[in-house]
Scaffold this motif. Sequence first.
Motif: not given
Length: 451
Positions: A20-30, A288-300, A375-377
């Motif tokens: 959530i911490r990493l995904g929130l800024p990404t979601t806002i960006s998107m 982009c909300v779903g994508i933002g969460i997924g992109q927050g998960f990627q670095p993790v 998210c799977a991709s």
Amino acid sequence: MQYQNDYEKMTKMPVEKLIIRLGLPTTISMLVTNIYNIADTYFVSQLGTSASGAVGIIFALMAVIQAFGFMLGHGAGSNISRRLGARKVEEAKIFASTSFFLAVGCGLLLLLFGIIFLTPLARLLGSTETILPYAKVYALFILLSAPAMTTSCVMNNILRYEGKAFYSMIGLVSGGVLNIFGDYLLIMKCHFGIAGAGISTAVSQYISACILLCPFLIRKTQSCFSLKYFTKKAAVIKSILFIGFPSMLRQGLASVSVMLLNVQAAVYGDAAIAAMSIASRVINLLFCVGIGIGQGFQPVSAFNYGAGLYSRVKKGAIFAFLFGTLLMGIFAVFGFAEAEPVVTIFRDDPAVVEIGTVALRAQCIALFFIPLTACASMLFQSVGEGKKASLMASLRSGVCFVPAILILPAFIGIRGIQYAQLFADVLSFMITLPLVIRFFKTLPQDKAEKC
């Protein structure tokens, strides 16, 4: 000291909180990025239906440009994050510098070839004779901003994969806000027409790129951009391209799908093209909300996979799937209920509203099926499973959508165009689910547990 703090954060913080911490800024960006895409659609729609259709058509060109940037950015980011997880900082710098300078070169080549073949390119993207003049003007400025777009994609993804999503958000949000004000000023006040939208987009893209570059210049990151670390070694470039290819495939197929959609919709006139463009822009905003969460998960997932903490990868993936589905479901219900007034905001044309409302409602239903495939991709890409990630990336806009958009209209007319994406998303979900379950079952124990 900075590296140790980052390492502790990425490997010790509860994965739900970290995502959530990493995904929130990404979601806002998107969200902001898509809002300024919608702003283009809104302000240009005031110029007429053909101009509104031109924005939807050239959106495919932007997707092509960004495809190269995302390929290099995700390819480098995954490698960087896994190497930082394995404490190989110098190798991370090599991947960062190599991807950045490759992005500069790609952007310049796209700019050159795009301008040379501007007219046939606009036709290829689906321009009708009435849309063509607007599309060429808008496309010119999009091509001029190509180097900024490709490098921004690289910097954005490297920042995210390093766990520095806040800096990424600042750069993207700044560009988005400037674009919205630029659209208002140049179109509504200065009466530059569709050229105003193009100028605003190009200027904001370059300003955003400069802001994204700042964290690297002031050494807020572990990686850097320096010719000293740039390499022509085949192994490095191959790794960037192989891991990043799913992003290229995802964006490239998205562009192809938009082109096919425009070509099929053109049979029903400019109103159909404009309606599908509006529906797609609105769905991209919700998507982009779903994508933002997924992109927050990627670095993790990438960092912990590199550190050998596989249980955190699995736990994070499940959380990202479920949380993303919950959020997308809420937006889907709202979008379905308010589809007609939402479409009317962009174009108060009865034909556009009628076609766009049905399309938007169908795609809102599809939102329930998107989080898993998206998210799977990202999961497979972040852990270096390039082949599986490429398969996942090819489903939604390629393997499942292309046959749907080509076949369904022949049997059910314009309804086939409106329902094609829903059909593709449901089928993609059914293919993805068993592959994800199998991956979870084959994950090894954490390295720490074996010691």
